[in-house]
Design a protein around this motif. Structure first.
Motif, mmCIF file in Angstrom:
data_model
loop_
_atom_site.group_PDB
_atom_site.id
_atom_site.type_symbol
_atom_site.label_atom_id
_atom_site.label_comp_id
_atom_site.label_asym_id
_atom_site.label_seq_id
_atom_site.Cartn_x
_atom_site.Cartn_y
_atom_site.Cartn_z
ATOM 1 N N ASP A 1 85.194 29.678 -20.831
ATOM 2 C CA ASP A 1 84.115 30.559 -21.290
ATOM 3 C C ASP A 1 83.597 30.209 -22.674
ATOM 4 O O ASP A 1 83.115 31.073 -23.398
ATOM 5 N N TRP A 2 83.686 28.946 -23.047
ATOM 6 C CA TRP A 2 83.066 28.506 -24.292
ATOM 7 C C TRP A 2 81.630 28.097 -23.965
ATOM 8 O O TRP A 2 81.271 26.919 -24.047
ATOM 9 N N TRP A 3 80.813 29.072 -23.578
ATOM 10 C CA TRP A 3 79.504 28.776 -22.992
ATOM 11 C C TRP A 3 78.599 27.911 -23.865
ATOM 12 O O TRP A 3 77.791 27.136 -23.317
ATOM 13 N N PRO A 4 78.655 27.961 -25.225
ATOM 14 C CA PRO A 4 77.783 27.060 -25.983
ATOM 15 C C PRO A 4 78.067 25.580 -25.705
ATOM 16 O O PRO A 4 77.175 24.737 -25.856
ATOM 17 N N LEU A 5 79.305 25.266 -25.281
ATOM 18 C CA LEU A 5 79.631 23.863 -25.025
ATOM 19 C C LEU A 5 78.875 23.306 -23.827
ATOM 20 O O LEU A 5 78.735 22.082 -23.695
ATOM 21 N N ASP B 1 94.656 30.536 -1.893
ATOM 22 C CA ASP B 1 94.947 29.108 -1.782
ATOM 23 C C ASP B 1 94.750 28.363 -3.098
ATOM 24 O O ASP B 1 95.041 27.170 -3.175
ATOM 25 N N PHE B 2 94.249 29.043 -4.131
ATOM 26 C CA PHE B 2 93.956 28.371 -5.399
ATOM 27 C C PHE B 2 94.821 28.861 -6.544
ATOM 28 O O PHE B 2 94.613 28.460 -7.696
ATOM 29 N N GLY B 3 95.783 29.720 -6.247
ATOM 30 C CA GLY B 3 96.743 30.142 -7.260
ATOM 31 C C GLY B 3 96.073 30.718 -8.485
ATOM 32 O O GLY B 3 95.073 31.428 -8.411
ATOM 33 N N THR B 4 96.633 30.395 -9.627
ATOM 34 C CA THR B 4 96.099 30.901 -10.900
ATOM 35 C C THR B 4 95.152 29.895 -11.557
ATOM 36 O O THR B 4 94.991 29.894 -12.775
ATOM 37 N N THR B 5 94.525 29.050 -10.737
ATOM 38 C CA THR B 5 93.599 28.052 -11.270
ATOM 39 C C THR B 5 92.292 28.709 -11.681
ATOM 40 O O THR B 5 92.097 29.921 -11.556
ATOM 41 N N GLU B 6 91.346 27.877 -12.112
ATOM 42 C CA GLU B 6 90.067 28.371 -12.594
ATOM 43 C C GLU B 6 89.144 28.823 -11.468
ATOM 44 O O GLU B 6 88.117 29.461 -11.730
ATOM 45 N N GLU B 7 89.477 28.525 -10.221
ATOM 46 C CA GLU B 7 88.564 28.825 -9.117
ATOM 47 C C GLU B 7 88.195 30.298 -9.047
ATOM 48 O O GLU B 7 87.020 30.650 -8.871
ATOM 49 N N ASN B 8 89.197 31.175 -9.185
ATOM 50 C CA ASN B 8 88.900 32.600 -9.000
ATOM 51 C C ASN B 8 87.985 33.150 -10.089
ATOM 52 O O ASN B 8 87.121 33.988 -9.824
ATOM 53 N N VAL B 9 88.145 32.679 -11.329
ATOM 54 C CA VAL B 9 87.260 33.178 -12.385
ATOM 55 C C VAL B 9 85.888 32.502 -12.320
ATOM 56 O O VAL B 9 84.880 33.082 -12.743
ATOM 57 N N ASP C 1 81.953 20.705 -18.831
ATOM 58 C CA ASP C 1 82.880 21.524 -18.049
ATOM 59 C C ASP C 1 83.506 22.626 -18.897
ATOM 60 O O ASP C 1 83.743 23.739 -18.408
ATOM 61 N N ALA C 2 83.772 22.341 -20.173
ATOM 62 C CA ALA C 2 84.413 23.335 -21.043
ATOM 63 C C ALA C 2 83.529 24.558 -21.267
ATOM 64 O O ALA C 2 84.019 25.605 -21.699
ATOM 65 N N GLY C 3 82.240 24.461 -20.959
ATOM 66 C CA GLY C 3 81.363 25.609 -21.080
ATOM 67 C C GLY C 3 81.463 26.586 -19.924
ATOM 68 O O GLY C 3 80.883 27.673 -19.975
ATOM 69 N N PHE C 4 82.208 26.202 -18.880
ATOM 70 C CA PHE C 4 82.334 27.039 -17.691
ATOM 71 C C PHE C 4 83.616 27.869 -17.763
ATOM 72 O O PHE C 4 84.530 27.571 -18.527
ATOM 73 N N SER D 1 77.515 33.177 -17.531
ATOM 74 C CA SER D 1 77.706 34.557 -17.064
ATOM 75 C C SER D 1 78.059 35.516 -18.193
ATOM 76 O O SER D 1 77.815 36.723 -18.092
ATOM 77 N N GLU D 2 78.644 35.012 -19.274
ATOM 78 C CA GLU D 2 79.042 35.872 -20.400
ATOM 79 C C GLU D 2 78.199 35.612 -21.646
ATOM 80 O O GLU D 2 78.536 36.072 -22.732
ATOM 81 N N SER D 3 77.092 34.893 -21.502
ATOM 82 C CA SER D 3 76.301 34.506 -22.669
ATOM 83 C C SER D 3 75.041 35.344 -22.786
ATOM 84 O O SER D 3 74.645 36.040 -21.838
ATOM 85 N N PRO D 4 74.345 35.272 -23.916
ATOM 86 C CA PRO D 4 73.069 36.002 -24.054
ATOM 87 C C PRO D 4 71.989 35.501 -23.108
ATOM 88 O O PRO D 4 70.979 36.181 -22.917
ATOM 89 N N PHE D 5 72.180 34.314 -22.532
ATOM 90 C CA PHE D 5 71.191 33.773 -21.604
ATOM 91 C C PHE D 5 71.329 34.354 -20.200
ATOM 92 O O PHE D 5 70.448 34.141 -19.362
ATOM 93 N N ALA D 6 72.411 35.074 -19.925
ATOM 94 C CA ALA D 6 72.685 35.541 -18.567
ATOM 95 C C ALA D 6 71.572 36.446 -18.044
ATOM 96 O O ALA D 6 71.241 36.411 -16.852
ATOM 97 N N SER D 7 70.983 37.256 -18.912
ATOM 98 C CA SER D 7 69.970 38.211 -18.457
ATOM 99 C C SER D 7 68.731 37.525 -17.889
ATOM 100 O O SER D 7 67.951 38.152 -17.157
ATOM 101 N N LEU D 8 68.535 36.241 -18.196
ATOM 102 C CA LEU D 8 67.355 35.531 -17.704
ATOM 103 C C LEU D 8 67.363 35.369 -16.183
ATOM 104 O O LEU D 8 66.302 35.191 -15.576
ATOM 105 N N VAL D 9 68.538 35.415 -15.545
ATOM 106 C CA VAL D 9 68.567 35.192 -14.096
ATOM 107 C C VAL D 9 67.821 36.288 -13.348
ATOM 108 O O VAL D 9 67.349 36.072 -12.230
#
Length: 517
Positions: free
Chosen positions: A25-29, A399-407, A18-21, A149-157
């Motif tokens: 944004d610690w995507w390597p995790l 409805d989700f305030g300043t939680t992680e949902e929007n990002v 989950d911490a990679g999301f 989304s912010e990693s070097p792997f993103a371009s593969l999509v």
């Protein structure tokens, strides 16, 4: 490893995954978490693997979708997390069986390094594919690829789509694990294979996202009281939008975009609301894409309108993927007794739309996505088939305030931009709003929970990427490889265990006879 340590590894792996999301944004995790979960499954019995998978899934989802508890409390949060963990459990069980059967059926290096990682990656992707669409349209949140989304792997999509990137991630992790596990290999050979595989994936060039011209877009985040429990009076949300849109008058704009539900009084049925939009569209000298709630033929729809001064709604799109237990209650008579107070809050039963999700805006084709639509792979393909040159993603995150949902949702939008090679106008009532280029870079952003009108020259895409053209085929292919590999390995492993041992000559009897002679 000891079973107790496998439990620690699985639960910890779910949390690290989950911490990679976003928003961390610690995507390597995400890769580390995947590795921890896979290692915990190796060598386990079916019962242990199922339990490990369920606990790993629960640890992941309880963190990943914790935003669902902000206003509604723990019941929907826990229920959704534990339900999705069932799919996680079944996927992990299949992967554990693959570790047992594939290496038994094909114990060679080629089997271990070539076949097993493909099967493991395919099974993980197959589990995601099922939970993405079933039941009630599925829940496509927390797919492995969405962490990148912010990693070097993103371009593969752009080459392989969301499911294809998920497969690549899990395949790579499984391959590195096997390089470590195979005993009869030198350290240098293990390192070369692991590093070579990662390098091979990363050197794939970004898709050449060619564009032709731009359109000037104004996207308005009014920051009105758009939450379910904000206690707003009818028209408050629309007034906030109008206030922030008025300063755009006099600017040269080709299109103005409002978020989901921003015209909270339906302008197709209310003359005053229609007059306000007419005034704005006329003075802006631009058409508007506006979100509202419509009621037609006794049914409610979450609708996006293409509005032109003096002509009103010249086109409309109804959200095709309304959120179950959020915008409607499926099988209400069955589910409501379990949580009558919570489900009773959902009075409107939104109906899925059937209209094309592309507007012709004065000759420019704009794909339209309303909130949860953005997670649906098929809807992106529909836009591209409809000739979309840019994408408008309307949402209401209040409805989700300043939680992680929007990002988290913004990250999905960014990957969709790269996947489709199209600019995306991601506009929310309260944030996080951004206009994103076809290469995934932010063109302009609005601060969350502040009124803001973004204006940008938005590039129009012209190419169709392999990730869009073949997304479903790639998903079927890799998921099929995983499932077929598991079944063939099960049959092969079973056949080898039932095969009678090879006959051997009894040398001791022979020598005994010779001695007696």
């Amino acid at each position: 490893m000891p079973l107790w340590f496998a439990f620690v590894l699985a639960i910890g792996g779910g949390a690290v995954y989950d911490a990679g999301f976003p928003a961390r944004d610690w995507w390597p995790l995400a890769f580390v978490g995947l590795g921890m979960i896979l290692i915990a499954l190796i060598g386990r019995s079916a019962r242990s693997a199922a339990l490990l998978g369920y606990l790993a899934g629960a640890a992941f989802y309880l963190l990943q979708v914790s935003w669902t508890s902000l206003y509604l409390g723990p019941v929907p949060w826990v229920a959704l997390s534990l339900f999705e963990s069932v799919f996680f459990m079944l996927g992990c069980l299949a992967i554990s069986l693959a570790y047992r059967w594939v290496q038994r059926a094909w114990p060679t290096r080629l089997g271990r390094l070539g076949l097993l990682p493909v099967v493991v990656g395919g099974l993980w992707t197959a589990r995601e594919a099922v939970s993405n669409v079933w039941p009630y349209g599925g829940f496509a949140w927390g797919r492995a690829a969405l962490s990148q989304s912010e990693s070097p792997f993103a371009s593969l999509v752009a080459w392989v789509g969301i499911s294809g990137l998920t497969f690549v991630m899990v395949w790579l992790v499984a391959l590195i694990i096997e390089c470590w596990r195979v005993a009869d290999m030198r350290a240098l050979a293990r390192t070369v294979i692991a590093v070579g595989a990662a390098t091979l994936v990363l050197v794939v060039p970004a898709w050449p996202a060619t564009t032709s011209g731009t359109v000037s877009v104004g996207a308005v985040q009014g920051n009105g009281p758009a939450g379910y429990f904000d206690g707003a009076a009818p028209g408050d949300v629309m007034n906030a939008q109008i206030t922030e849109t008025t300063p755009l008058i006099g600017k040269k704009l080709d299109l103005v975009v409002w978020p989901e539900g921003s015209a909270d009084i339906d302008p197709t049925r209310n003359g005053q609301s229609a007059a306000e939009l007419d005034y704005l569209s006329r003075n802006l000298d631009a058409p508007m894409i506006v979100g509202t709630i419509t009621h037609r033929d006794g049914k409610y729809f979450n609708t996006s309108l293409l509005w032109k001064a003096g002509r009103g709604a010249v086109d409309y799109y109804d959200k095709k993927h309304p959120v179950p237990f959020g915008e409607y209650v499926p099988d209400r008579s069955f589910w409501e007794p379990f949580a009558p107070d919570l489900l009773g809050l959902i009075q409107r039963q939104y109906t899925p739309g059937t209209r094309p999700n592309v507007f012709d805006v004065n000759g420019v084709k704009a794909g339209v996505s309303i909130c949860f639509d953005i997670v649906d792979d098929g809807l992106l393909t529909d836009m591209m088939h409809g000739g979309a040159q840019l994408i408008v993603a309307q949402t209401n995150n209040a409805d989700f305030g300043t939680t992680e949902e929007n990002v988290q949702q913004l990250a999905i939008a960014r990957l969709r931009a790269i996947e489709s090679a199209r600019s995306i106008v991601n506009i929310s009532t309260v944030g996080t709003s951004q206009i994103i280029g076809p290469d995934g870079r932010t063109i302009v952003a609005a601060p969350a929970y502040k009124p803001e009108a973004m204006v940008a020259a938005v590039p129009l895409g012209t190419t169709t990427t392999p990730g869009v053209l073949f997304a479903q085929s790639i998903e079927w292919l890799v998921a099929g490889l995983g499932l077929a590999g598991l079944l063939i390995a099960a049959f092969a492993a079973g056949s080898s265990s039932r095969r009678p041992p090879s006959p051997r000559r009894d040398h001791s009897s022979r020598h005994g006879s010779m001695n007696r002679a």
